[in-house]
Motif scaffolding. Structure first.
Motif, PDB file in Angstrom:
ATOM      1  N   ASN A  29      47.420   6.291  63.995  1.00 50.06           N
ATOM      2  CA  ASN A  29      48.867   5.555  63.880  1.00 50.06           C
ATOM      3  C   ASN A  29      49.564   4.919  64.444  1.00 50.06           C
ATOM      4  O   ASN A  29      49.698   5.752  65.584  1.00 50.06           O
ATOM      5  N   GLU A  30      50.157   4.359  64.504  1.00 48.53           N
ATOM      6  CA  GLU A  30      51.255   3.625  64.516  1.00 48.53           C
ATOM      7  C   GLU A  30      52.574   4.939  64.678  1.00 48.53           C
ATOM      8  O   GLU A  30      52.851   5.772  63.905  1.00 48.53           O
ATOM      9  N   LYS A  31      53.004   4.828  66.125  1.00 44.69           N
ATOM     10  CA  LYS A  31      54.017   6.213  66.662  1.00 44.69           C
ATOM     11  C   LYS A  31      52.745   7.289  66.390  1.00 44.69           C
ATOM     12  O   LYS A  31      54.164   8.033  66.701  1.00 44.69           O
ATOM     13  N   GLU A  32      51.853   7.242  66.763  1.00 43.63           N
ATOM     14  CA  GLU A  32      51.271   8.773  66.432  1.00 43.63           C
ATOM     15  C   GLU A  32      51.772   8.971  67.855  1.00 43.63           C
ATOM     16  O   GLU A  32      51.473   8.242  68.841  1.00 43.63           O
ATOM     17  N   PHE A  33      51.459  10.444  68.670  1.00 41.13           N
ATOM     18  CA  PHE A  33      50.684  10.911  69.751  1.00 41.13           C
ATOM     19  C   PHE A  33      49.653  11.901  69.803  1.00 41.13           C
ATOM     20  O   PHE A  33      50.377  13.161  68.866  1.00 41.13           O
ATOM     21  N   VAL A  34      48.582  11.425  70.541  1.00 37.05           N
ATOM     22  CA  VAL A  34      47.835  12.222  70.099  1.00 37.05           C
ATOM     23  C   VAL A  34      46.855  12.848  71.068  1.00 37.05           C
ATOM     24  O   VAL A  34      47.243  12.352  72.104  1.00 37.05           O
ATOM     25  N   ALA A  35      46.950  14.194  70.806  1.00 37.97           N
ATOM     26  CA  ALA A  35      45.974  14.663  72.575  1.00 37.97           C
ATOM     27  C   ALA A  35      44.433  14.271  71.853  1.00 37.97           C
ATOM     28  O   ALA A  35      43.858  14.782  70.862  1.00 37.97           O
ATOM     29  N   ILE A  36      44.051  14.216  73.290  1.00 40.10           N
ATOM     30  CA  ILE A  36      42.139  14.180  73.097  1.00 40.10           C
ATOM     31  C   ILE A  36      41.550  15.283  74.113  1.00 40.10           C
ATOM     32  O   ILE A  36      42.141  15.271  75.263  1.00 40.10           O
ATOM     33  N   LEU A 187      58.950   9.250  74.924  1.00 38.73           N
ATOM     34  CA  LEU A 187      58.339   7.655  74.273  1.00 38.73           C
ATOM     35  C   LEU A 187      58.100   7.046  73.177  1.00 38.73           C
ATOM     36  O   LEU A 187      58.058   6.812  72.168  1.00 38.73           O
ATOM     37  N   ASN A 188      57.464   8.869  72.132  1.00 41.32           N
ATOM     38  CA  ASN A 188      57.063   8.593  71.404  1.00 41.32           C
ATOM     39  C   ASN A 188      58.079   8.578  69.752  1.00 41.32           C
ATOM     40  O   ASN A 188      57.596   7.879  68.936  1.00 41.32           O
ATOM     41  N   LYS A 189      59.443   8.991  70.276  1.00 48.54           N
ATOM     42  CA  LYS A 189      60.144   9.624  69.833  1.00 48.54           C
ATOM     43  C   LYS A 189      60.720   7.710  69.732  1.00 48.54           C
ATOM     44  O   LYS A 189      60.972   8.090  68.149  1.00 48.54           O
ATOM     45  N   GLU A 190      61.091   7.012  70.854  1.00 42.48           N
ATOM     46  CA  GLU A 190      61.782   5.706  70.358  1.00 42.48           C
ATOM     47  C   GLU A 190      60.275   4.798  69.835  1.00 42.48           C
ATOM     48  O   GLU A 190      60.544   3.873  70.243  1.00 42.48           O
ATOM     49  N   GLY A 191      59.314   5.604  69.510  1.00 49.12           N
ATOM     50  CA  GLY A 191      58.498   4.620  68.636  1.00 49.12           C
ATOM     51  C   GLY A 191      56.632   4.115  69.643  1.00 49.12           C
ATOM     52  O   GLY A 191      56.230   3.176  69.274  1.00 49.12           O
ATOM     53  N   ALA A 192      56.530   4.613  70.211  1.00 46.62           N
ATOM     54  CA  ALA A 192      55.460   3.976  71.016  1.00 46.62           C
ATOM     55  C   ALA A 192      54.324   4.982  71.134  1.00 46.62           C
ATOM     56  O   ALA A 192      54.279   6.431  70.326  1.00 46.62           O
ATOM     57  N   THR A 193      53.321   5.045  70.501  1.00 47.34           N
ATOM     58  CA  THR A 193      51.803   5.368  70.520  1.00 47.34           C
ATOM     59  C   THR A 193      51.389   5.793  71.901  1.00 47.34           C
ATOM     60  O   THR A 193      50.984   4.610  72.392  1.00 47.34           O
ATOM     61  N   ILE A 195      48.551   8.249  73.478  1.00 47.07           N
ATOM     62  CA  ILE A 195      47.161   9.001  73.186  1.00 47.07           C
ATOM     63  C   ILE A 195      47.253   9.201  74.886  1.00 47.07           C
ATOM     64  O   ILE A 195      46.725   8.510  75.262  1.00 47.07           O
ATOM     65  N   MET A 196      47.223  10.089  74.757  1.00 47.42           N
ATOM     66  CA  MET A 196      46.702  11.370  75.799  1.00 47.42           C
ATOM     67  C   MET A 196      45.532  12.297  75.974  1.00 47.42           C
ATOM     68  O   MET A 196      45.327  13.291  74.860  1.00 47.42           O
ATOM     69  N   VAL A 197      44.576  12.199  77.140  1.00 45.29           N
ATOM     70  CA  VAL A 197      43.464  13.128  77.178  1.00 45.29           C
ATOM     71  C   VAL A 197      44.295  14.181  78.351  1.00 45.29           C
ATOM     72  O   VAL A 197      45.057  13.938  79.171  1.00 45.29           O
ATOM     73  N   THR A 198      44.021  15.662  77.816  1.00 44.27           N
ATOM     74  CA  THR A 198      44.009  16.447  78.509  1.00 44.27           C
ATOM     75  C   THR A 198      43.571  17.735  79.156  1.00 44.27           C
ATOM     76  O   THR A 198      42.703  17.779  77.402  1.00 44.27           O
ATOM     77  N   HIS A 199      43.752  18.856  79.372  1.00 47.03           N
ATOM     78  CA  HIS A 199      42.462  19.629  79.466  1.00 47.03           C
ATOM     79  C   HIS A 199      44.044  21.028  79.372  1.00 47.03           C
ATOM     80  O   HIS A 199      43.491  22.088  79.276  1.00 47.03           O
ATOM     81  N   SER A 200      45.026  20.706  79.088  1.00 44.83           N
ATOM     82  CA  SER A 200      46.147  21.010  78.991  1.00 44.83           C
ATOM     83  C   SER A 200      46.080  21.530  77.115  1.00 44.83           C
ATOM     84  O   SER A 200      46.963  21.098  76.739  1.00 44.83           O
ATOM     85  N   ALA A 207      52.137  17.007  71.348  1.00 40.03           N
ATOM     86  CA  ALA A 207      50.809  15.627  70.474  1.00 40.03           C
ATOM     87  C   ALA A 207      51.525  16.519  68.693  1.00 40.03           C
ATOM     88  O   ALA A 207      51.274  17.396  68.508  1.00 40.03           O
ATOM     89  N   HIS A 208      51.487  14.811  68.147  1.00 42.43           N
ATOM     90  CA  HIS A 208      51.187  15.995  66.645  1.00 42.43           C
ATOM     91  C   HIS A 208      50.274  15.855  65.936  1.00 42.43           C
ATOM     92  O   HIS A 208      49.639  16.624  65.127  1.00 42.43           O
ATOM     93  N   ARG A 209      48.684  15.383  66.836  1.00 44.76           N
ATOM     94  CA  ARG A 209      47.613  15.836  66.532  1.00 44.76           C
ATOM     95  C   ARG A 209      46.487  15.969  68.125  1.00 44.76           C
ATOM     96  O   ARG A 209      46.722  15.214  68.233  1.00 44.76           O
ATOM     97  N   ILE A 210      45.062  16.877  67.395  1.00 41.14           N
ATOM     98  CA  ILE A 210      44.749  17.063  68.389  1.00 41.14           C
ATOM     99  C   ILE A 210      42.881  17.084  68.793  1.00 41.14           C
ATOM    100  O   ILE A 210      42.476  17.065  67.334  1.00 41.14           O
ATOM    101  N   ILE A 211      42.307  15.999  68.656  1.00 42.07           N
ATOM    102  CA  ILE A 211      41.096  15.470  68.710  1.00 42.07           C
ATOM    103  C   ILE A 211      40.093  16.419  69.830  1.00 42.07           C
ATOM    104  O   ILE A 211      40.514  15.900  70.753  1.00 42.07           O
TER     105      ILE A 211
END
Length: 225
Positions: A29-36, A187-193, A195-200, A207-211
């Motif tokens: 979704n728009e303005k979502e912060f997602v971790a992969i 940045l996310n709070k200011e409206g940026a969408t 998507i972050m890849v991370t091992h941490s 993030a809002h959601r982890i995939i």
């Protein structure tokens, strides 16, 4: 904002066929912060490259705000990436021959913005990242944390709709890593969408959601990385 359907990506060598993504379905979704997350080789970076239109060889559908990006020509994909997507890399990917200002300015040059616009935009983002005093320095003169701030500034300078971050804290100590994560959260709070890849796991919890990915597929349960 983003919808992918049956997205697959296979790599071929003379003796080996490797499926990096296997019919992935995903909505963001728009303005979502997602971790992969997922183990090495599970397809995380491949997925990010497909979403960023860096890898154009995937099969399936990729919709961005309703537009099927898979149907665009290579040149149109390049234009779309340039105008809508910002990238943050683990290894910063800065150009040593350019100073801080010039590195951040580069995406605006690709957009053929005039000098007045470029100067204002770069100076604004330099102030925002707290590195205005370093703008004439060569990037090799900066610490790792400062180089990542430059990389974040470069990603932001075009005001992209989507920010893709590939292990943005991977080469940083804990203090600088925390600073980068705070920047991404803001940045996310200011409206940026984002998507972050991370091992941490710690970074992923911001993030809002982890995939979770495993063997090129989205799985319900996290796999030990």
């Amino acid at each position: 904002m983003i919808k992918i359907e049956n997205l697959s990506r296979t790599f071929y060598t003379e003796e080996l066929e490797t499926t990096a993504l296997n019919k992935v379905n995903l909505q963001i979704n728009e303005k979502e912060f997602v971790a992969i997350m997922g183990p090495s080789g599970c397809g995380k970076s491949t997925l990010l490259n497909v979403l960023g239109l860096v890898d154009n060889s995937a099969e399936g559908q990729y919709y961005f705000e309703g537009q099927d990006l898979q149907k665009l020509s290579t040149s149109k994909k390049t234009e779309f990436r340039r105008d809508n997507i910002g990238f943050i890399f683990q290894n910063f990917n800065l150009i040593d021959e350019l100073n801080v200002f010039e590195n951040i300015e580069l995406p605006l040059r690709y957009q053929k913005r005039d000098k007045q616009f470029r100067d204002q935009a770069v100076n604004n983002v330099l102030e925002r990242m707290g590195i205005a005093h370093r703008k004439k320095h060569n990037v090799s003169q900066l610490s790792g944390g400062q180089q990542q701030r430059v990389a974040v500034a470069r990603a932001l300078v075009t005001n992209p709709k989507l920010i893709l971050a590939d292990e943005p804290t991977g080469n940083l100590d804990s203090k600088n890593g925390d600073d980068v994560m705070q920047m991404l959260e803001q940045l996310n709070k200011e409206g940026a969408t984002i998507i972050m890849v991370t091992h941490s796991p710690t970074d992923a919890q911001k993030a809002h959601r982890i995939i979770n990915l495993f063997d090129g597929k989205i799985v319900d349960e996290p796999i030990k990385v």
